[in-house]
Scaffold this motif. Structure first.
Motif, PDB file in Angstrom:
ATOM      1  N   ASN A 316      78.337  83.861  38.429  1.00 26.10           N
ATOM      2  CA  ASN A 316      78.409  85.312  38.237  1.00 26.10           C
ATOM      3  C   ASN A 316      77.121  85.872  37.652  1.00 26.10           C
ATOM      4  N   GLN A 317      76.032  85.078  37.710  1.00 27.26           N
ATOM      5  CA  GLN A 317      74.763  85.506  37.111  1.00 27.26           C
ATOM      6  C   GLN A 317      73.991  86.484  37.985  1.00 27.26           C
ATOM      7  N   MET A 318      74.399  86.632  39.252  1.00 26.76           N
ATOM      8  CA  MET A 318      73.717  87.560  40.161  1.00 26.76           C
ATOM      9  C   MET A 318      74.674  87.934  41.271  1.00 26.76           C
ATOM     10  N   PRO A 319      74.458  89.076  41.890  1.00 25.22           N
ATOM     11  CA  PRO A 319      75.386  89.535  42.917  1.00 25.22           C
ATOM     12  C   PRO A 319      75.105  88.905  44.276  1.00 25.22           C
ATOM     13  N   ALA A 320      76.147  88.823  45.069  1.00 28.72           N
ATOM     14  CA  ALA A 320      75.977  88.451  46.470  1.00 28.72           C
ATOM     15  C   ALA A 320      75.418  89.644  47.232  1.00 28.72           C
ATOM     16  N   CYS A 321      74.798  89.366  48.365  1.00 26.58           N
ATOM     17  CA  CYS A 321      74.288  90.434  49.217  1.00 26.58           C
ATOM     18  C   CYS A 321      75.453  91.231  49.800  1.00 26.58           C
ATOM     19  N   ALA A 322      75.154  92.436  50.225  1.00 24.44           N
ATOM     20  CA  ALA A 322      76.159  93.259  50.887  1.00 24.44           C
ATOM     21  C   ALA A 322      76.492  92.666  52.253  1.00 24.44           C
ATOM     22  N   SER A 323      77.676  92.957  52.741  1.00 23.27           N
ATOM     23  CA  SER A 323      78.089  92.522  54.078  1.00 23.27           C
ATOM     24  C   SER A 323      77.101  93.047  55.125  1.00 23.27           C
ATOM     25  N   PRO A 324      76.708  92.239  56.099  1.00 25.28           N
ATOM     26  CA  PRO A 324      77.306  90.964  56.514  1.00 25.28           C
ATOM     27  C   PRO A 324      76.607  89.742  55.945  1.00 25.28           C
ATOM     28  N   ASN A 325      75.795  89.914  54.883  1.00 26.88           N
ATOM     29  CA  ASN A 325      74.997  88.801  54.355  1.00 26.88           C
ATOM     30  C   ASN A 325      75.544  88.262  53.034  1.00 26.88           C
ATOM     31  N   GLN A 326      76.846  88.398  52.818  1.00 27.97           N
ATOM     32  CA  GLN A 326      77.445  88.039  51.541  1.00 27.97           C
ATOM     33  C   GLN A 326      77.461  86.541  51.266  1.00 27.97           C
ATOM     34  N   SER A 327      77.036  85.744  52.221  1.00 32.97           N
ATOM     35  CA  SER A 327      76.924  84.301  51.985  1.00 32.97           C
ATOM     36  C   SER A 327      75.769  83.965  51.062  1.00 32.97           C
ATOM     37  N   TYR A 328      74.857  84.933  50.833  1.00 35.60           N
ATOM     38  CA  TYR A 328      73.661  84.705  50.027  1.00 35.60           C
ATOM     39  C   TYR A 328      73.632  85.645  48.829  1.00 35.60           C
ATOM     40  N   TYR A 329      72.812  85.280  47.838  1.00 37.68           N
ATOM     41  CA  TYR A 329      72.632  86.114  46.653  1.00 37.68           C
ATOM     42  C   TYR A 329      71.511  87.128  46.878  1.00 37.68           C
ATOM     43  N   CYS A 330      71.680  88.299  46.270  1.00 40.66           N
ATOM     44  CA  CYS A 330      70.677  89.367  46.339  1.00 40.66           C
ATOM     45  C   CYS A 330      70.424  89.943  44.953  1.00 40.66           C
ATOM     46  N   PRO A 331      69.783  89.171  44.053  1.00 39.36           N
ATOM     47  CA  PRO A 331      69.461  89.725  42.730  1.00 39.36           C
ATOM     48  C   PRO A 331      68.432  90.847  42.854  1.00 39.36           C
ATOM     49  N   GLY A 332      68.356  91.689  41.825  1.00 42.33           N
ATOM     50  CA  GLY A 332      67.407  92.792  41.845  1.00 42.33           C
ATOM     51  C   GLY A 332      65.965  92.344  41.871  1.00 42.33           C
ATOM     52  N   SER A 333      65.674  91.181  41.292  1.00 39.14           N
ATOM     53  CA  SER A 333      64.340  90.573  41.335  1.00 39.14           C
ATOM     54  C   SER A 333      64.520  89.065  41.346  1.00 39.14           C
ATOM     55  N   THR A 334      63.469  88.342  41.653  1.00 39.90           N
ATOM     56  CA  THR A 334      63.558  86.880  41.710  1.00 39.90           C
ATOM     57  C   THR A 334      63.935  86.325  40.346  1.00 39.90           C
ATOM     58  N   GLN A 335      64.945  85.477  40.333  1.00 35.42           N
ATOM     59  CA  GLN A 335      65.478  84.901  39.100  1.00 35.42           C
ATOM     60  C   GLN A 335      65.088  83.432  38.975  1.00 35.42           C
ATOM     61  N   GLN A 336      64.843  83.010  37.724  1.00 37.33           N
ATOM     62  CA  GLN A 336      64.487  81.624  37.435  1.00 37.33           C
ATOM     63  C   GLN A 336      65.680  80.923  36.786  1.00 37.33           C
ATOM     64  N   PHE A 337      65.993  79.740  37.253  1.00 37.90           N
ATOM     65  CA  PHE A 337      67.122  78.980  36.738  1.00 37.90           C
ATOM     66  C   PHE A 337      66.712  77.525  36.521  1.00 37.90           C
ATOM     67  N   SER A 338      67.541  76.797  35.811  1.00 44.96           N
ATOM     68  CA  SER A 338      67.400  75.345  35.725  1.00 44.96           C
ATOM     69  C   SER A 338      68.789  74.733  35.706  1.00 44.96           C
ATOM     70  N   ALA A 339      68.873  73.537  36.245  1.00 42.77           N
ATOM     71  CA  ALA A 339      70.138  72.806  36.290  1.00 42.77           C
ATOM     72  C   ALA A 339      69.844  71.341  36.028  1.00 42.77           C
ATOM     73  N   THR A 340      70.826  70.630  35.510  1.00 44.45           N
ATOM     74  CA  THR A 340      70.664  69.211  35.205  1.00 44.45           C
ATOM     75  C   THR A 340      71.580  68.380  36.088  1.00 44.45           C
ATOM     76  N   ASN A 341      70.971  67.457  36.826  1.00 48.27           N
ATOM     77  CA  ASN A 341      71.722  66.509  37.644  1.00 48.27           C
ATOM     78  C   ASN A 341      71.933  65.227  36.859  1.00 48.27           C
ATOM     79  N   VAL A 342      73.135  64.677  36.921  1.00 41.58           N
ATOM     80  CA  VAL A 342      73.449  63.406  36.265  1.00 41.58           C
ATOM     81  C   VAL A 342      74.103  62.502  37.295  1.00 41.58           C
ATOM     82  N   GLY A 343      73.505  61.335  37.503  1.00 39.19           N
ATOM     83  CA  GLY A 343      74.030  60.397  38.479  1.00 39.19           C
ATOM     84  C   GLY A 343      75.088  59.491  37.899  1.00 39.19           C
TER      85      GLY A 343
END
Length: 418
Positions: A316-343
């Protein structure tokens, strides 16, 4: 959960989310070494001499203009190699297992023997995605990619006219039984498993997977692993322990085309050594997944999947694009994130990534093929973080196959540089 039921359904769903977003689609080509083209018109990549265990990857406009789809050419031959056909724009998919090509891509001269059930009947397969399915017979073929060859391999030949599609197959959405509806001329599944269903389908008949056909009638059937559609890589001999997908970085928000390499083997030759600093993320031996944590949310069924057109995760950190492109996110500007993978081996790795406004980037690019900032919420649910093709740009990504030894340990695992 059975390993096929999470990944088989996931593997190409993201690839099929859009045809072209909101712009017109273009055409494309392929080439040889690693390169990026940012020209407004498609240009040919520089050619180079590739080793026998290396195939060229092209991220271009492909069959239907869908961005972030990596393609290779695959040669399919009758057993023994008397007659062959090379098929281009076959999707490179580290999130599935097995080769699938269309009957329409095979001339009459390449007549492949029918695979049989354990009782001698004709074997067919349904490959279900979240929004559709492929259907066709299982055939026996020699498969060659670059200088590597797997003999007498079971593959799926996609053909809507083979027998009658069972209702238990077609109940998952639209048919993806033509190149235009699949957006590729086939799928090369080179993930961490050797067969596309494994022990689950060997022990019981599972609706929506394998079928025994007599005439036009097909019934669900159990099938031994040795008869199932197979990942060709472990049958390549010395270079059969895994693959490396190597793609260059995309320096801006998009590129007209990208050319990279699909390298067979991990630590088997001088050109496929594993980086000593690579992060080796063990995958669950039953499901091929690991854990990703992002913004306090844990995704216990995460995958690294070159066959997905974006980084797909629910947030819920950014909105999805409007239809018909709702499969992707459309934030107001480019957002930076980080995630941690654990095997499953306990190794942890923190990955930084960026997400841009997919609709704006697409429109500004004029419909480019490489989109490193694409991400979206589509289909993955709450348990899956799908590290799709944007994760691969600028990295070497290693996929080690189950039960196969490598210098970094025995598969299944994923590893990556950077």
């Amino acid at each position: 959960m059975l390993r096929f039921s999470i990944l088989k359904a996931m593997k190409t769903a993201a690839v099929l989310l859009i045809a072209c977003l909101t712009a017109a689609c273009g055409g494309g080509g392929s080439g040889g070494g690693n390169s990026v083209s940012n020209n407004s018109a498609q240009t040919s990549a520089p050619t180079s001499s590739l080793a026998a265990n290396v195939a060229a990857i092209a991220v271009d406009h492909g069959v239907a203009g869908v961005p972030n789809m990596p393609f290779v050419s695959v040669t399919v031959c009758t057993p023994g190699g008397a007659s062959c056909q090379t098929i281009d724009h076959v999707l490179v998919d580290t999130g599935s297992w097995g080769l699938r090509v269309f009957a329409s891509q095979l001339p009459a001269s390449v007549s492949l023997p029918q695979q049989t059930t354990d009782n001698g009947g004709s074997l067919a397969e349904c490959m279900q995605f979240f929004d559709g399915y492929t259907w066709g017979s299982v055939r026996i073929a020699d498969v060659q990619i670059a200088g590597e060859r797997a003999a007498s391999l079971p593959i799926q030949v996609i053909d809507a006219n083979y027998a009658a599609v069972p209702a238990s197959c077609s109940n998952t959405g639209a048919a993806r039984n033509t190149p235009s509806t699949l957006a590729a001329n086939g799928i090369l599944g080179i993930g961490v498993f050797k067969h596309d269903c494994g022990a689950a389908c060997a022990s019981q008949a599972i609706a929506g997977t394998y079928y025994a056909c007599a005439g036009t009638s097909c019934l669900s059937t159990a099938i031994a692993e040795s008869r199932q559609v197979a990942n060709p890589v472990p049958y390549f001999g010395a270079d059969g322990n895994g693959v490396i997908v190597s793609l260059p970085a995309v320096p801006s928000g998009s590129a007209t085309s990208v050319t990279g390499q699909l390298i067979f083997g991990i630590g088997t030759q001088s050109d496929n050594t594993i980086d000593a600093a690579a992060h080796v993320i063990g995958a669950d031996p039953s499901r091929g997944v690991f854990t990703t944590t992002e913004n306090g949310t844990t995704y216990s069924g995460s995958i690294i999947d070159s066959g997905s057109t974006g980084l797909f995760f629910a947030t819920n950190q950014m909105p999805a694009c409007a239809s018909p492109n709702q499969s992707y996110y459309c934030p107001g500007s480019t957002q930076q994130f980080s995630a941690t993978n654990v095997g499953t081996n306990g190794i942890a790795s923190t990955v930084g990534f960026s997400v841009g406004n997919a609709a704006q980037i697409w429109q500004a690019s004029g419909g480019a093929a490489a989109m490193p900032l694409f991400a979206g919420p589509a289909f993955v649910g709450s348990q899956v973080f799908d590290w799709g093709l944007p994760f691969f740009y600028g990295r070497n990504v290693y996929t080690a196959i189950e039960q196969e030894a490598t210098p970094a340990g025995t598969g299944p695992y994923f590893a990556y540089s950077g």
